[in-house]
Design a protein around this motif. Structure first.
Motif, mmCIF file in Angstrom:
data_model
loop_
_atom_site.group_PDB
_atom_site.id
_atom_site.type_symbol
_atom_site.label_atom_id
_atom_site.label_comp_id
_atom_site.label_asym_id
_atom_site.label_seq_id
_atom_site.Cartn_x
_atom_site.Cartn_y
_atom_site.Cartn_z
ATOM 1 N N VAL A 157 36.960 44.910 25.981
ATOM 2 C CA VAL A 157 35.660 45.804 26.700
ATOM 3 C C VAL A 157 34.702 45.197 26.417
ATOM 4 N N VAL A 158 33.344 44.345 27.020
ATOM 5 C CA VAL A 158 32.392 43.658 26.180
ATOM 6 C C VAL A 158 31.262 43.841 26.618
ATOM 7 N N SER A 159 30.099 44.341 26.233
ATOM 8 C CA SER A 159 29.050 44.057 26.989
ATOM 9 C C SER A 159 28.807 43.120 27.752
ATOM 10 N N MET A 160 27.599 43.032 29.022
ATOM 11 C CA MET A 160 27.293 41.276 29.101
ATOM 12 C C MET A 160 26.944 41.034 28.467
ATOM 13 N N SER A 161 25.588 41.845 27.419
ATOM 14 C CA SER A 161 24.580 41.071 26.469
ATOM 15 C C SER A 161 25.458 40.043 25.073
ATOM 16 N N ASP A 162 26.508 40.826 24.858
ATOM 17 C CA ASP A 162 27.707 40.355 23.837
ATOM 18 C C ASP A 162 28.428 38.916 24.625
ATOM 19 N N PHE A 163 28.896 38.872 26.212
ATOM 20 C CA PHE A 163 29.113 37.934 26.621
ATOM 21 C C PHE A 163 28.829 36.986 27.113
ATOM 22 N N VAL A 164 27.443 36.594 26.709
ATOM 23 C CA VAL A 164 26.587 35.644 27.340
ATOM 24 C C VAL A 164 25.753 35.447 26.019
ATOM 25 N N HIS A 165 26.206 35.869 24.829
ATOM 26 C CA HIS A 165 25.397 36.549 23.937
ATOM 27 C C HIS A 165 26.015 34.214 22.911
ATOM 28 N N GLY A 166 24.472 33.535 22.778
ATOM 29 C CA GLY A 166 25.383 32.014 22.496
ATOM 30 C C GLY A 166 25.467 31.152 22.998
ATOM 31 N N VAL A 167 25.577 32.430 24.680
ATOM 32 C CA VAL A 167 26.204 30.516 25.318
ATOM 33 C C VAL A 167 25.175 29.082 25.960
ATOM 34 N N ARG A 168 25.644 28.151 26.058
ATOM 35 C CA ARG A 168 24.653 27.400 26.187
ATOM 36 C C ARG A 168 25.400 26.780 27.527
ATOM 37 N N PRO A 169 24.898 26.331 28.935
ATOM 38 C CA PRO A 169 24.863 25.814 29.477
ATOM 39 C C PRO A 169 25.995 24.789 29.738
ATOM 40 N N GLY A 170 26.366 24.218 29.824
ATOM 41 C CA GLY A 170 27.672 22.890 29.936
ATOM 42 C C GLY A 170 27.795 22.454 30.968
ATOM 43 N N PRO A 171 28.893 20.869 30.601
ATOM 44 C CA PRO A 171 28.549 20.196 32.525
ATOM 45 C C PRO A 171 29.302 21.225 33.586
ATOM 46 N N ALA A 172 28.730 20.713 34.630
ATOM 47 C CA ALA A 172 28.504 21.413 35.960
ATOM 48 C C ALA A 172 30.508 20.781 35.925
ATOM 49 N N VAL A 173 30.846 21.821 36.749
ATOM 50 C CA VAL A 173 31.631 22.084 37.767
ATOM 51 C C VAL A 173 32.717 21.011 39.155
ATOM 52 N N ASP A 174 32.962 20.367 38.699
ATOM 53 C CA ASP A 174 33.096 19.560 40.111
ATOM 54 C C ASP A 174 33.863 20.988 40.929
ATOM 55 N N VAL A 175 33.160 21.386 41.828
ATOM 56 C CA VAL A 175 33.231 22.491 42.715
ATOM 57 C C VAL A 175 33.670 22.087 44.009
ATOM 58 N N ALA A 176 34.193 21.277 45.113
ATOM 59 C CA ALA A 176 33.912 21.159 46.338
ATOM 60 C C ALA A 176 33.473 22.549 47.074
ATOM 61 N N ASP A 177 33.231 21.710 48.438
ATOM 62 C CA ASP A 177 33.048 22.831 49.530
ATOM 63 C C ASP A 177 33.817 23.524 50.230
ATOM 64 N N THR A 178 35.498 22.854 50.471
ATOM 65 C CA THR A 178 35.956 23.283 50.974
ATOM 66 C C THR A 178 37.550 23.711 49.776
ATOM 67 N N ASP A 179 37.063 24.236 48.842
ATOM 68 C CA ASP A 179 37.317 24.884 47.140
ATOM 69 C C ASP A 179 37.633 26.813 48.001
ATOM 70 N N PRO A 180 38.873 28.011 47.495
ATOM 71 C CA PRO A 180 38.681 29.043 47.716
ATOM 72 C C PRO A 180 37.200 29.410 46.807
ATOM 73 N N SER A 181 36.000 30.461 47.767
ATOM 74 C CA SER A 181 35.284 31.179 46.626
ATOM 75 C C SER A 181 35.127 32.427 46.813
ATOM 76 N N VAL A 182 36.180 32.783 47.405
ATOM 77 C CA VAL A 182 35.539 34.540 47.095
ATOM 78 C C VAL A 182 37.404 35.079 47.947
ATOM 79 N N VAL A 183 37.698 36.226 47.812
ATOM 80 C CA VAL A 183 38.764 37.233 48.415
ATOM 81 C C VAL A 183 37.578 38.751 48.707
ATOM 82 N N LEU A 184 38.190 38.543 49.582
ATOM 83 C CA LEU A 184 36.503 39.708 50.367
ATOM 84 C C LEU A 184 38.280 40.452 50.595
#
Length: 538
Positions: A157-184
């Motif tokens: 269990v971790v707080s959101m502030s700790d989860f994102v602490h010190g994170v720097r954005p990295g290279p964009a992930v190659d996501v295609a529009d045909t990739d699965p997005s969500v399970v509803l």
């Protein structure tokens, strides 16, 4: 099709580059009291926060194709989590905030979610089932509460502030529009709820279709009070606004008395409706704001012809009725050049619609049967039911997706919705599985059998009536039954009406014949929980 190749992560990046200071979402802060004014989020702010979220997920070992859940009320954290997961290629599992017990265990277990973003209440509910979820490794808690437990079940269990602490954005992930997005998750009818796997393309196509059908203009301002775990707020409102470089106003709750004032204050130009929303607005006393609100168009489903006529006449807002479902997106819609009041419109250009009989043969115009549909473009409808290959094959039998809904086509191809074939109840915009309520009822020590049906209601659409066959010697204790339901079901699935019967009508296969039951709130022996002062907690 203008939606091909697009997905929400790419759209946010592009808009942040071209229109960084333009507001895209107006939403109240996390945990705010109802009525708290919304705060605008610009494309630049949204892009920055979601890039950090995507990188934090990657750092935590949640990568492309993995499942991660979100169980939050409407607020910035939900928006950031949703789009951050999309950018990372992570398949999101949005969960109803009322989920608990068996239903919550089923959704998290079926998807194998390794991470969940939650608030304190959701953390407690997941804690009740965490021992049955070996794949769940991380729980990220928003709001930075004090005294978080180090672990729940097998999950850190971790707080959101700790989860994102010190994170720097990295290279964009190659996501295609045909990739699965969500399970509803949708309401199950003859078994547990099904998880509908949709691609990014399906989501963008839904948003694009309603915008085209309703005639959205550039810089449109949309308004929704639906939760962000629902397609109505996610794709039909938020993503639809992005596609026309507009803005969406997301409120936590619907207020019939304040609706038009809120629209006027925010400059809203288009509203999405479902079910009884229009009826509730029509029941409000006449006021000057009825014609001075600035809304120019409405779009949605569940507006009978008399209601649509009265609404447009009083408020000056034309309505574009459509037909669709989670699995299919919009498949018919009333739009310019193809509009017939009282219908759900004609088939959209990228799909086919038919009405068939029991043998799956198309029926003549005017004859009622099951509504079926199929896409003419790949990946714009359901990919599969998560972990349920047999259900997927059955739904697509004979090359058509079977909706389980009844309707008819007129001679000009306009679809007219009649009702559901499926054993589900539509209450205040929520689909309730009669099967899942019956499973809980029959686990009560006094109940031998049950039958759950929908009772027509002017405000709720339908209310839930539970007929109970009691065990020998048992006496109906309505409060005890409802208390039992509250511990196992979402608040909206707790029956309003309860009645005990000597025996339920069954056929030779011992299946309950629900059509023989009196579907009325005034039937003999029916107890209304509101009449006895019983209050369901949320």
């Amino acid at each position: 099709m203008d939606y091909l190749g697009q997905h929400i992560g790419r759209i946010v990046r592009e808009r942040a580059s071209t229109s960084p200071d333009v507001p895209v979402v107006t939403i109240s802060p996390d945990g705010a009291e109802p009525g708290t004014p919304g705060v605008p989020i610009t494309y630049a702010e949204l892009d920055d926060r979601t890039e950090v979220m995507a990188a934090a997920l990657t750092r935590a070992g949640v990568t492309k194709g993995d499942r991660a859940a979100v169980m939050l009320a409407n607020g910035p954290s939900f928006v950031h989590s949703w789009i951050g997961m999309a950018k990372a290629g992570v398949v999101e599992v949005p969960l109803h905030t009322a989920s608990r017990g068996d239903g919550l265990r089923h959704a998290l277990g079926l998807t194998g979610a390794s991470l969940a973003v939650v608030d304190e209440r959701a953390l407690q509910r997941i804690g009740d089932v965490a021992h049955d979820l070996p794949s769940l490794r991380t729980l990220v808690v928003c709001g930075d509460p004090d005294d978080l437990p180090g672990r729940v079940g097998g999950a850190d269990v971790v707080s959101m502030s700790d989860f994102v602490h010190g994170v720097r954005p990295g290279p964009a992930v190659d996501v295609a529009d045909t990739d699965p997005s969500v399970v509803l998750f949708t309401s199950g009818t003859t078994g547990p709820s099904k998880g509908v796997v949709l691609s990014h393309r399906a989501n963008t196509r839904l948003a694009w279709s309603v915008g085209q059908g309703a005639g959205f203009q550039r810089s449109e301002v949309l308004f929704t009070t639906f939760p962000l775990f629902h397609v109505a707020a996610r794709y039909v409102s938020t993503l639809a606004a992005m596609l026309v470089e507009g803005r969406v106003v997301i409120r936590e709750r619907f207020s019939a008395s304040r609706f038009w004032e809120e629209c006027a204050e925010e400059g809203v130009t288009a509203v999405h409706y479902l079910g009884s929303l229009l009826t509730m607005l029509l029941k409000q006393p006449a006021r000057s704001v009825d014609s001075g609100h600035g809304v120019r168009v409405g779009y949605g489903a569940g507006a009978p012809k008399p209601v649509a006529e009265a609404f447009t006449e009083r408020f000056g807002v034309p309505l574009h009725e459509l037909y669709g479902m989670t699995e299919t997106g919009a498949v018919t819609m009333n739009r310019a050049g193809a509009y017939r009041l009282g219908s759900c419109g004609t088939a959209l250009e990228d799909c086919e619609v038919a009405v068939v009989g029991a043998d799956d043969e198309a029926l003549p115009a005017g004859e009622v049967g099951e509504i079926v549909t199929r896409p003419s473009v790949p990946h714009i409808m359901i990919e599969q039911y998560e972990g349920m290959p047999e259900a997927t094959v059955d739904a697509f039998r004979n090359l058509w997706f079977h909706t389980g809904d009844r309707g008819w086509l007129d001679a000009d191809g306009f679809l007219h919705f009649v009702g559901r074939q499926k054993d589900a109840i539509r209450r205040r915009g929520e689909n309730v599985s009669a099967f899942e309520v019956e499973v809980v009822l029959e686990d009560h020590p006094s109940v031998a059998g049950s039958a759950v049906v929908g009772v027509p209601d002017e405000i709720s659409g339908e209310e839930i009536l539970a007929y109970l066959e009691l065990r020998e010697g048992a006496v109906l204790d309505v409060a005890s039954v409802l208390d039992h339901c509250q511990t196992r079901l979402p608040h909206f699935a707790v029956p309003r009406y309860v009645a005990a019967v000597a025996s339920l009508p069954r056929n030779t296969s011992q299946r309950v014949q629900k059509h023989l039951l009196d579907v009325s709130a005034t039937a003999d022996g029916v107890v209304d929980r509101e009449a006895i002062g019983y209050v369901v907690t949320r």
